[in-house]
Design a protein around this motif. Structure first.
Motif, PDB file in Angstrom:
ATOM      1  N   UNK A 146       0.835  -1.208   0.000  1.00 32.78           N
ATOM      2  CA  UNK A 146       0.000   0.000   0.000  1.00 32.78           C
ATOM      3  C   UNK A 146       0.867   1.253   0.000  1.00 32.78           C
ATOM      4  N   UNK A 147       1.949   1.233   0.768  1.00 31.80           N
ATOM      5  CA  UNK A 147       2.858   2.383   0.798  1.00 31.80           C
ATOM      6  C   UNK A 147       3.543   2.571  -0.546  1.00 31.80           C
ATOM      7  N   UNK A 148       3.928   1.484  -1.184  1.00 35.70           N
ATOM      8  CA  UNK A 148       4.574   1.582  -2.498  1.00 35.70           C
ATOM      9  C   UNK A 148       3.592   2.124  -3.540  1.00 35.70           C
ATOM     10  N   UNK A 149       2.360   1.652  -3.486  1.00 37.24           N
ATOM     11  CA  UNK A 149       1.338   2.147  -4.411  1.00 37.24           C
ATOM     12  C   UNK A 149       1.060   3.627  -4.156  1.00 37.24           C
ATOM     13  N   UNK A 150       0.960   4.005  -2.899  1.00 42.23           N
ATOM     14  CA  UNK A 150       0.715   5.405  -2.549  1.00 42.23           C
ATOM     15  C   UNK A 150       1.861   6.294  -3.016  1.00 42.23           C
ATOM     16  N   UNK A 151       3.077   5.806  -2.888  1.00 40.92           N
ATOM     17  CA  UNK A 151       4.238   6.569  -3.366  1.00 40.92           C
ATOM     18  C   UNK A 151       4.184   6.758  -4.874  1.00 40.92           C
ATOM     19  N   UNK A 152       3.801   5.716  -5.590  1.00 41.44           N
ATOM     20  CA  UNK A 152       3.688   5.818  -7.051  1.00 41.44           C
ATOM     21  C   UNK A 152       2.630   6.856  -7.431  1.00 41.44           C
ATOM     22  N   UNK A 153       1.495   6.818  -6.775  1.00 42.97           N
ATOM     23  CA  UNK A 153       0.432   7.780  -7.076  1.00 42.97           C
ATOM     24  C   UNK A 153       0.878   9.205  -6.742  1.00 42.97           C
ATOM     25  N   UNK A 154       1.592   9.375  -5.633  1.00 43.22           N
ATOM     26  CA  UNK A 154       2.087  10.704  -5.257  1.00 43.22           C
ATOM     27  C   UNK A 154       3.096  11.224  -6.272  1.00 43.22           C
ATOM     28  N   UNK A 155       3.910  10.325  -6.833  1.00 38.61           N
ATOM     29  CA  UNK A 155       4.861  10.726  -7.874  1.00 38.61           C
ATOM     30  C   UNK A 155       4.099  11.255  -9.095  1.00 38.61           C
ATOM     31  N   UNK A 156       3.041  10.570  -9.470  1.00 37.88           N
ATOM     32  CA  UNK A 156       2.235  11.033 -10.603  1.00 37.88           C
ATOM     33  C   UNK A 156       1.661  12.410 -10.287  1.00 37.88           C
ATOM     34  N   UNK A 157       1.130  12.583  -9.078  1.00 40.01           N
ATOM     35  CA  UNK A 157       0.556  13.877  -8.684  1.00 40.01           C
ATOM     36  C   UNK A 157       1.604  14.985  -8.753  1.00 40.01           C
ATOM     37  N   UNK A 158       2.817  14.699  -8.330  1.00 40.02           N
ATOM     38  CA  UNK A 158       3.889  15.699  -8.352  1.00 40.02           C
ATOM     39  C   UNK A 158       4.322  16.064  -9.765  1.00 40.02           C
ATOM     40  N   UNK A 159       4.081  15.179 -10.707  1.00 40.13           N
ATOM     41  CA  UNK A 159       4.518  15.423 -12.079  1.00 40.13           C
ATOM     42  C   UNK A 159       3.527  16.282 -12.860  1.00 40.13           C
ATOM     43  N   UNK A 160       2.433  16.666 -12.218  1.00 40.70           N
ATOM     44  CA  UNK A 160       1.384  17.453 -12.875  1.00 40.70           C
ATOM     45  C   UNK A 160       1.120  18.733 -12.086  1.00 40.70           C
ATOM     46  N   UNK A 161       0.697  19.775 -12.760  1.00 43.94           N
ATOM     47  CA  UNK A 161       0.323  20.985 -12.023  1.00 43.94           C
ATOM     48  C   UNK A 161      -1.065  20.838 -11.407  1.00 43.94           C
ATOM     49  N   UNK A 162      -1.312  21.569 -10.358  1.00 42.10           N
ATOM     50  CA  UNK A 162      -2.633  21.611  -9.752  1.00 42.10           C
ATOM     51  C   UNK A 162      -2.755  20.727  -8.530  1.00 42.10           C
ATOM     52  N   UNK A 163      -3.946  20.742  -7.970  1.00 46.74           N
ATOM     53  CA  UNK A 163      -4.180  19.924  -6.780  1.00 46.74           C
ATOM     54  C   UNK A 163      -5.072  18.734  -7.130  1.00 46.74           C
ATOM     55  N   UNK A 164      -6.389  18.891  -7.080  1.00 46.22           N
ATOM     56  CA  UNK A 164      -7.275  17.762  -7.379  1.00 46.22           C
ATOM     57  C   UNK A 164      -7.020  17.168  -8.758  1.00 46.22           C
ATOM     58  N   UNK A 165      -6.763  18.015  -9.724  1.00 45.69           N
ATOM     59  CA  UNK A 165      -6.569  17.534 -11.093  1.00 45.69           C
ATOM     60  C   UNK A 165      -5.272  16.744 -11.266  1.00 45.69           C
ATOM     61  N   UNK A 166      -4.363  16.845 -10.312  1.00 45.76           N
ATOM     62  CA  UNK A 166      -3.095  16.109 -10.432  1.00 45.76           C
ATOM     63  C   UNK A 166      -3.177  14.696  -9.866  1.00 45.76           C
ATOM     64  N   UNK A 167      -4.189  14.416  -9.076  1.00 45.90           N
ATOM     65  CA  UNK A 167      -4.305  13.113  -8.429  1.00 45.90           C
ATOM     66  C   UNK A 167      -4.764  12.071  -9.453  1.00 45.90           C
ATOM     67  N   UNK A 168      -4.001  10.979  -9.611  1.00 45.54           N
ATOM     68  CA  UNK A 168      -4.339   9.993 -10.641  1.00 45.54           C
ATOM     69  C   UNK A 168      -5.489   9.074 -10.237  1.00 45.54           C
ATOM     70  N   UNK A 169      -6.193   8.591 -11.247  1.00 46.32           N
ATOM     71  CA  UNK A 169      -7.169   7.527 -11.038  1.00 46.32           C
ATOM     72  C   UNK A 169      -6.399   6.224 -10.825  1.00 46.32           C
ATOM     73  N   UNK A 170      -7.056   5.222 -10.245  1.00 51.36           N
ATOM     74  CA  UNK A 170      -6.404   3.935  -9.989  1.00 51.36           C
ATOM     75  C   UNK A 170      -5.823   3.335 -11.264  1.00 51.36           C
ATOM     76  N   UNK A 171      -6.563   3.423 -12.367  1.00 47.81           N
ATOM     77  CA  UNK A 171      -6.087   2.851 -13.630  1.00 47.81           C
ATOM     78  C   UNK A 171      -4.813   3.552 -14.110  1.00 47.81           C
ATOM     79  N   UNK A 172      -4.724   4.863 -13.897  1.00 50.80           N
ATOM     80  CA  UNK A 172      -3.506   5.592 -14.274  1.00 50.80           C
ATOM     81  C   UNK A 172      -2.321   5.114 -13.444  1.00 50.80           C
TER      82      UNK A 172
END
Length: 121
Positions: free
Chosen positions: A70-96
């Motif tokens: 779960x921590x590894x998955x959360x880290x991956x999702x946070x990396x995706x969020x950091x690679x995009x501008x914005x707040x809510x719009x940067x958070x990836x869907x599970x499929x992403x």
């Protein structure tokens, strides 16, 4: 000693934190530590990184992943969020997140092997 690959009763977790992206994430369960290294990212915006990490961590635990997975998955999702501008719009869907993990696994299977658990919609 607690087997950290088994399910964890979240009431036993002393702390889970992600102090800064460059340090990765760490959890302590009954005195045992789980450390997940940081994943390099070209940062565009860190606004939603912490919220993304915590939300994905909670979701992954709710779906039965081990705390480490779960921590590894959360880290991956946070990396995706950091690679995009914005707040809510940067958070990836599970499929992403699944796609990112799969692509990363193909590029470096030894570095990301334990991230490969997929979520079904």
């Amino acid at each position: 000693m607690h087997n950290l690959n088994e399910g964890v009763d979240v009431r036993q977790v002393a702390r889970v934190y992600e102090p800064t992206g460059c340090d990765g994430a760490e959890a302590v369960v009954q005195g045992d530590e789980i450390k997940v290294p940081a994943i390099p990212v070209n940062v565009k915006d860190t606004t939603a990184a912490g919220d993304c990490f915590v939300g994905v961590l909670a979701s992954a635990l709710d779906r039965g992943l081990s705390l480490e997975a779960a921590m590894r998955r959360a880290s991956a999702a946070a990396v995706i969020a950091c690679s995009r501008p914005g707040s809510q719009s940067s958070i990836p869907f599970a499929a992403e997140t699944d796609q990112w993990i799969s692509r990363r696994h193909r590029e470096s299977p030894h570095r990301i092997a334990r991230l490969s658990t997929r979520f079904s919609p």
